[in-house]
Design a protein around this motif. Structure first.
Motif, PDB file in Angstrom:
ATOM      1  N   ASP A 144      -8.188  35.354 -20.435  1.00 49.26           N
ATOM      2  CA  ASP A 144      -9.346  34.535 -20.774  1.00 49.26           C
ATOM      3  C   ASP A 144      -9.748  33.708 -19.553  1.00 49.26           C
ATOM      4  O   ASP A 144      -8.936  33.430 -18.680  1.00 49.26           O
ATOM      5  N   PRO A 145     -11.037  33.259 -19.516  1.00 45.26           N
ATOM      6  CA  PRO A 145     -12.140  33.653 -20.384  1.00 45.26           C
ATOM      7  C   PRO A 145     -12.621  35.057 -20.039  1.00 45.26           C
ATOM      8  O   PRO A 145     -12.354  35.561 -18.942  1.00 45.26           O
ATOM      9  N   HIS A 146     -13.328  35.675 -20.983  1.00 50.07           N
ATOM     10  CA  HIS A 146     -13.823  37.028 -20.725  1.00 50.07           C
ATOM     11  C   HIS A 146     -14.898  36.984 -19.652  1.00 50.07           C
ATOM     12  O   HIS A 146     -15.870  36.238 -19.757  1.00 50.07           O
TER      13      HIS A 146
ATOM     14  N   SER B   3      -3.316  39.204 -22.792  1.00 48.01           N
ATOM     15  CA  SER B   3      -4.709  38.773 -22.909  1.00 48.01           C
ATOM     16  C   SER B   3      -5.088  37.980 -21.671  1.00 48.01           C
ATOM     17  O   SER B   3      -4.263  37.277 -21.087  1.00 48.01           O
TER      18      SER B   3
ATOM     19  N   HIS C  23      -4.991  32.227 -18.957  1.00 46.79           N
ATOM     20  CA  HIS C  23      -6.332  31.645 -19.029  1.00 46.79           C
ATOM     21  C   HIS C  23      -6.656  31.044 -17.662  1.00 46.79           C
ATOM     22  O   HIS C  23      -6.160  29.973 -17.306  1.00 46.79           O
TER      23      HIS C  23
END
Length: 494
Positions: A327-329, A325, A306
Motif C-alpha cells: 500500500d498505497p496502490h 500486500s 505501506h
C-alpha cells in the motif's frame, strides 16, 4: 548506618518514611529542579541517610513504609548496588548531584519523574512494578542493560545526554541510553523521548507495546537507534519519530505494527534504516519524509508494506524481501524505479514480489508491466547476442507481454506483401497446374510457417520480390517464436 546529625529537612524525611507520607519541598509552580544545585539546607537531603532508611529504616505496625520526596536536593551517591528494597521509592522533581547506583538492586516501584540527574547506573536492576523516568533530565548515561522490569518502563518526554567524552583514564562506555537485553513485562512507553547519543535496545524483549511516538534520537554520523533482535509482544509505534543517524532494526520480531508513519529518518551518506531479516506483521511508512540515506530490507518478511514511492531513498537493498500486500496502490510505473536503485544490481526476486502484489489485488495489467520491466532489466546482464535477441523480442511482442504488437506486425507485413505481390504477381512453377494466384494468401503462406495454403509451393517470385519473400519468411519465424514464448508465459502464470 545511624544518622546522628540530621538537618531539619532530613528530620521530616525520617518522620514521613515509616508512614509512607509524601514530602513536598517545592516553593511554587515555577520551581525548576535544574537549579537544584543552589537550593539551601532546608531542601537538602544526604543520599547516605536515604540509603540507611531504605535498607534498615524504622517500620510501624499497621503502616506501609515508603520514600516519597518532591523538590529536594539529594547530595552524595545513593549507593544501593545489589540491595533489596521492599518499599516504594518516589522522587519527583528532585535534583541529584551524583548518579544513583542501582546495579543489581531489587526494588518494588522506582519513580524518578521530572528529576534532574548527572547519570543513572542501574544495570541488571530488578523491579516488581514500574520504573518511571518520565520528564527526567539526565545529562550523562542511563544504564539499564539487562534490567528486568516487572511492570512498565516509562521514559515519556525524558531528556538524555549529550554524554560528555571520556576524560583521562575513564573508559568510553558508548551509548547514552543503554537498554540492551532489557526485559519489560508490560509496555515500554517513550513518547517524546529526546536522546543525544546512541540508544541501544539490542536483544530487548517487551511483552506489550514499545512506543517511541514523537521521539528524537540524535546521533548524527553514528547510530541513533541500535535495536537488533528486539522482540515485542504487540507493536512498535514510532510515529513522527526523528532519527538523525542510523536506525538498525535487523532481526526484530514484531507480530503487529512497526509504525513509522510521518517519521524522519536521516543519515546522509550512510544507512538510514537497516531492517534486514525482520519478521513484522505490518511495516508502515505512511506519509513519512523521504529517507535520507540508504534503506535495507533484505530477507525481511512482512504481511503488509505501506510506503509511498516518494518515500524510498536513492539507494535500497531488497533481495529476499517478502510481503503479501503493498500500500498505497500505485501504478506499476511509479513503483518500478525503486527496483532500479538496488545497490545489489538486478534482483529478480524483487520483481517477482512486486508482480505478486499486483496480481493479489487483481491488477493484471500492472503485473504485466512489472514483468516486462524485469525482462528489460535482465537484458542488460546478457552478452551482446542475448541483448540483440532481447531487443528484437521487445520490439516485436514486448517479450510476450504485449501480444497486440504481434498482431500489428503481422497485419502490417501481410498488407505489404499483399500489395507487392498483387501489383507484381510471381510466375507459376508449372503453367496450367498452379492454383489461381491469391496475393493475401500467398503472403500468409510466407509469414506463417505452420500454415500451407498451397500458394508458396506453386509460385516463384523473382528479383526484388524474391528478397521480399525471404524477409517475410524470416519475420514470420521470429514472430512465431516470440508469440509462442509469450503464450507459454501466459499459461504458466495461470
Amino acid at each position: 548506618m545511624e544518622i546522628t546529625d540530621p538537618t531539619p529537612a532530613e528530620r521530616r524525611v525520617l518522620e514521613a518514611f515509616p508512614r509512607g507520607d509524601r514530602l513536598d519541598f517545592r516553593t511554587g509552580p515555577g520551581d525548576d529542579p535544574a537549579l537544584g544545585a543552589d537550593w539551601g539546607p532546608e531542601r537538602t537531603v544526604r543520599a547516605r541517610l536515604l540509603r540507611s532508611l531504605l535498607l534498615d529504616g524504622r517500620r510501624l505496625d499497621g503502616e506501609v513504609a515508603a520514600l516519597r520526596i518532591a523538590g529536594a536536593r539529594i547530595v552524595g551517591p545513593l549507593e544501593l548496588q545489589g540491595a533489596t528494597i521492599d518499599c516504594t521509592v518516589s522522587f519527583l522533581a528532585c535534583h541529584f548531584d551524583r548518579p544513583p547506583l542501582l546495579f543489581g538492586a531489587q526494588v518494588r516501584r522506582w519513580y524518578l519523574g521530572q528529576c534532574v540527574l548527572p547519570a543513572l547506573h542501574a544495570g541488571t536492576l530488578r523491579t516488581e512494578g514500574d520504573l518511571v523516568l518520565s520528564d527526567a533530565r539526565i545529562r550523562g548515561q542511563v544504564r539499564l542493560a539487562g534490567a528486568r522490569i516487572g511492570g512498565a518502563l516509562f521514559l515519556k518526554r525524558a531528556r538524555i545526554g549529550p554524554v560528555p567524552p571520556p576524560s583521562g583514564d575513564e573508559p568510553d562506555l558508548g551509548s547514552a541510553l543503554q537498554l540492551n537485553q532489557i526485559a519489560v513485562e508490560r509496555d515500554l512507553v517513550a513518547d517524546g523521548l529526546r536522546v543525544q547519543g546512541e540508544t541501544r535496545l539490542t536483544g530487548g524483549a517487551v511483552t506489550g507495546t514499545l512506543r517511541l511516538n514523537d521521539a528524537v534520537l540524535d546521533h548524527r554520523g553514528g547510530t541513533a537507534l541500535e535495536a537488533t533482535t528486539l522482540t515485542t509482544g504487540a507493536d512498535l509505534h514510532a510515529m513522527r519519530l526523528t532519527a538523525l543517524g542510523r536506525v538498525n532494526l535487523r532481526g526484530v520480531q514484531i507480530p503487529g505494527q512497526l509504525n513509522l508513519a510521518h517519521a524522519r529518518l536521516a543519515n546522509p551518506g550512510g544507512v538510514a534504516l537497516r531492517a534486514g531479516s525482520i519478521t513484522v506483521g505490518e511495516l508502515w511508512l505512511r506519509e513519512a519524509e523521504r529517507i535520507q540515506g540508504s534503506l535495507t530490507l533484505r530477507r525481511a518478511q512482512l504481511d503488509l508494506l505501506h510506503i509511498a514511492p516518494e518515500t524510498w531513498p536513492d539507494q535500497v537493498r531488497l533481495d529476499g524481501l517478502s510481503y503479501h500486500s503493498l500500500d498505497p496502490h500505485e501504478p506499476a510505473d511509479r513503483r518500478l524505479p525503486v527496483l532500479e536503485r538496488d545497490t545489489d544490481g538486478y534482483v529478480p526476486y524483487a520483481y517477482e514480489q512486486l508482480t505478486a502484489a499486483y496480481r493479489s489485488i487483481g491488477d493484471d495489467a500492472g503485473a504485466r508491466v512489472v514483468q516486462l520491466a524485469k525482462q528489460r532489466r535482465h537484458r542488460g546482464t546478457l552478452p551482446w547476442y542475448g541483448r540483440l535477441w532481447g531487443h528484437l523480442q521487445d520490439a516485436t511482442v514486448g517479450y510476450g507481454f504485449r501480444p497486440t504488437r504481434a498482431a500489428a506486425w503481422l497485419l502490417s507485413l501481410l498488407l505489404a506483401g499483399s500489395l507487392a505481390y498483387g501489383l507484381h504477381p510471381p510466375e507459376p512453377y508449372k503453367t496450367g497446374e498452379a492454383p489461381e494466384f491469391n496475393a493475401p494468401f500467398y503472403a500468409l503462406d510466407l509469414l506463417l510457417p505452420i500454415i500451407d495454403f498451397g500458394q508458396e509451393r506453386a509460385y516463384a517470385p523473382a528479383g526484388v520480390l524474391q528478397w521480399l519473400s525471404y524477409g517475410l519468411i524470416a519475420a514470420g519465424w521470429v514472430l512465431a517464436t516470440t508469440i509462442a514464448a509469450g503464450v507459454t508465459r501466459a499459461v504458466s502464470r495461470q
